[in-house]
Each structure stands twice: as structure tokens, then as C-alpha cells.
Design a protein around this motif. Sequence first.
Motif, short mmCIF file in Angstrom:
data_model
loop_
_atom_site.label_atom_id
_atom_site.label_comp_id
_atom_site.label_asym_id
_atom_site.label_seq_id
_atom_site.Cartn_x
_atom_site.Cartn_y
_atom_site.Cartn_z
N ILE A 1 38.69 85.40 67.86
CA ILE A 1 39.25 84.97 66.57
C ILE A 1 40.73 84.63 66.71
O ILE A 1 41.21 83.62 66.19
CB ILE A 1 39.07 86.09 65.52
N TRP A 2 41.46 85.50 67.42
CA TRP A 2 42.91 85.32 67.58
C TRP A 2 43.23 85.29 69.08
O TRP A 2 43.30 86.34 69.73
CB TRP A 2 43.68 86.47 66.92
N PRO A 3 43.45 84.12 69.64
CA PRO A 3 43.69 84.04 71.09
C PRO A 3 44.99 84.69 71.54
O PRO A 3 45.14 85.02 72.72
CB PRO A 3 43.72 82.52 71.35
N ASP A 4 45.95 84.88 70.61
CA ASP A 4 47.20 85.54 70.98
C ASP A 4 47.76 86.28 69.76
O ASP A 4 47.25 86.16 68.64
CB ASP A 4 48.23 84.55 71.52
N ARG A 5 48.80 87.05 70.00
CA ARG A 5 49.37 87.90 68.95
C ARG A 5 49.95 87.09 67.80
O ARG A 5 49.83 87.47 66.65
CB ARG A 5 50.45 88.82 69.55
N MET A 6 50.59 85.94 68.09
CA MET A 6 51.22 85.16 67.04
C MET A 6 50.18 84.58 66.08
O MET A 6 50.44 84.46 64.89
CB MET A 6 52.09 84.06 67.63
N ALA A 7 49.01 84.23 66.60
CA ALA A 7 47.95 83.75 65.73
C ALA A 7 47.53 84.85 64.77
O ALA A 7 47.28 84.61 63.58
CB ALA A 7 46.76 83.27 66.56
N PHE A 8 47.47 86.08 65.27
CA PHE A 8 47.11 87.21 64.42
C PHE A 8 48.21 87.47 63.39
O PHE A 8 47.92 87.70 62.20
CB PHE A 8 46.86 88.46 65.26
N ILE A 9 49.46 87.46 63.81
CA ILE A 9 50.58 87.72 62.89
C ILE A 9 50.62 86.68 61.79
O ILE A 9 50.88 86.99 60.61
CB ILE A 9 51.91 87.78 63.66
N ALA A 10 50.34 85.42 62.12
CA ALA A 10 50.32 84.37 61.09
C ALA A 10 49.26 84.69 60.03
O ALA A 10 49.52 84.59 58.83
CB ALA A 10 50.04 83.01 61.73
N ILE B 1 56.08 80.48 63.49
CA ILE B 1 56.58 81.27 62.37
C ILE B 1 57.34 80.39 61.39
O ILE B 1 57.20 80.51 60.17
CB ILE B 1 57.48 82.42 62.87
N ARG B 2 58.14 79.46 61.91
CA ARG B 2 58.88 78.54 61.02
C ARG B 2 57.90 77.71 60.20
O ARG B 2 58.09 77.50 58.99
CB ARG B 2 59.80 77.65 61.84
N THR B 3 56.85 77.23 60.82
CA THR B 3 55.83 76.45 60.10
C THR B 3 55.16 77.31 59.03
O THR B 3 54.95 76.86 57.90
CB THR B 3 54.77 75.93 61.08
N LEU B 4 54.84 78.56 59.38
CA LEU B 4 54.19 79.46 58.43
C LEU B 4 55.09 79.75 57.24
O LEU B 4 54.65 79.69 56.08
CB LEU B 4 53.82 80.77 59.13
N LEU B 5 56.37 80.05 57.50
CA LEU B 5 57.29 80.33 56.39
C LEU B 5 57.47 79.10 55.50
O LEU B 5 57.58 79.22 54.28
CB LEU B 5 58.64 80.79 56.94
#
Length: 244
Positions: free
Chosen positions: A40-49, A138-142
Motif C-alpha cells: 500500500i505504501w512503498p515508503d514512509r513519505m507515502a504513508f505520512i502523506a 510534502i510541499r505538494t500535500l500542504l
Amino acid sequence: MLEAAVERVKSEGLLLDYANIELENLIRTAGVPRSTVFRIWPDRMAFIADLVRALFEADPGFEAGFDGETLGMLQQAFGAPAGATRSAEEKQVALRAAVRVAVAHNIVAVENSMAWRAYKTMSAALASGDAVPGGDEIRTLLGEIEDRYVDRMSALYAQLNAAVGIRMRDGVTEGDLALAIMSVIDGMADHRRINPPFVDRARRVEMGPEGPMDWHLAGLAVYGVYAAFTEERDDETATAGEEP
């Protein structure tokens, strides 16, 4: 996984380097299959998003623009008996009453919001100038979160403007107003964490026929922005529009 992470953010906050959101640790805490998590989440940043989106979407204040108590204060300030009419001056008094009470309450509610604290942490990480894990993501998410919030607030301010008989000045929109007020609250909340007695101290100011009133500094700043961005509608425009 998301439930376990939300509980961790509730108790610890979101650290600047997201060190408390480690997938392997959360997998053990949540007791879920490791292979499924990484599918589901290939890396930590995908999960944090996804975690940050979940924090905001679970916050009714984000969905509505304000927390429930603040919305109630706004409705009370603008509530009038059926068929009642208000003069332009009376509507301005109602606007000041709404801003004065609602902003003083909302700045505390915002600071106590788990979603907003996570947003501030991620903003601070980006502003630090240091290399931030997943900085572009993260910038894109914010940006996505801000756009959604501004859209909600724009609709709310359009309703308030109609109720008070004012309109946006030429050259600015409800979206501009929403972004400016969000920036005021955001900055004031930062200073409030550093020096709460100075920011929270009541300022007794006379604005109109209602006489001197106690204002929170953030309320004065927001009302100043509101007054600068809006103007009274002429009779023809006001008659054509319907109050919400």
C-alpha cells in the motif's frame, strides 16, 4: 496503521523529522502484515502523506471551515427573527460581534487541533531550509490541503458577506480574503505560543455605536483585513441578492 499513527500523533505530536512515524515500528504496534503495508505504501513519505490527509479529513473544523463552537457563535451573531430587517449599520455591528467573539475562540481551537499542529510541523520543516525527507511531496500535500481549506472558507465568507450586505472590493476575491485571514491566524498563533499573555490580553476598543468592547488582538487584525477587503453593497445589488 493509520489508526496507530493517529494515536501516536495525538500523544506525541508529529516530530519535525517525522522520526516517530517509522513504518517498521508502526507495523509492530498495529499488528498488521508487513508485506501488505509495503504494497500500500512503498515508503514512509507515502504513508505520512496519507496520515496527514486522514488527520485533516477527520477534523470537522477543517471540513466546515471552523470548529462547531465557532460556527455556532457566527450563527448566533447573524441570527435575526424571521422577517426582521437590519440597517447597514446594524449589519456592521453584527459583523464586528461575529469577528470579535469567533476569532478569540477560534485561535485557541486552531492551536489545539491535532491536524493543524501536524500542518504547522510540516510547514516548519519546509521553512527550516534543511533537507526534509520527502520535501517535494510534502510541499505538494500542504498546497493541496491549503487549496481545499481556502475553497471552504471562500464559500463561508461569501455567505457572511451576503448576510451583512457587503461585497468584495474590485480586484480581490473571497479566496484572497480567506488566504489573508488564514495567514493572520497562523502568524498570531505562532506568537501566541511564544508570548500568550501579550497576545491574549484584551484590548478595549470602540469601533461603532456598540461602544467600547474588549477585543482579542487576533480579532482586531482579522476585522482590519475584512474591512480592507470588502465594501458596502449598493441598494440595487443588496436587493438582488438573497441572504443565506
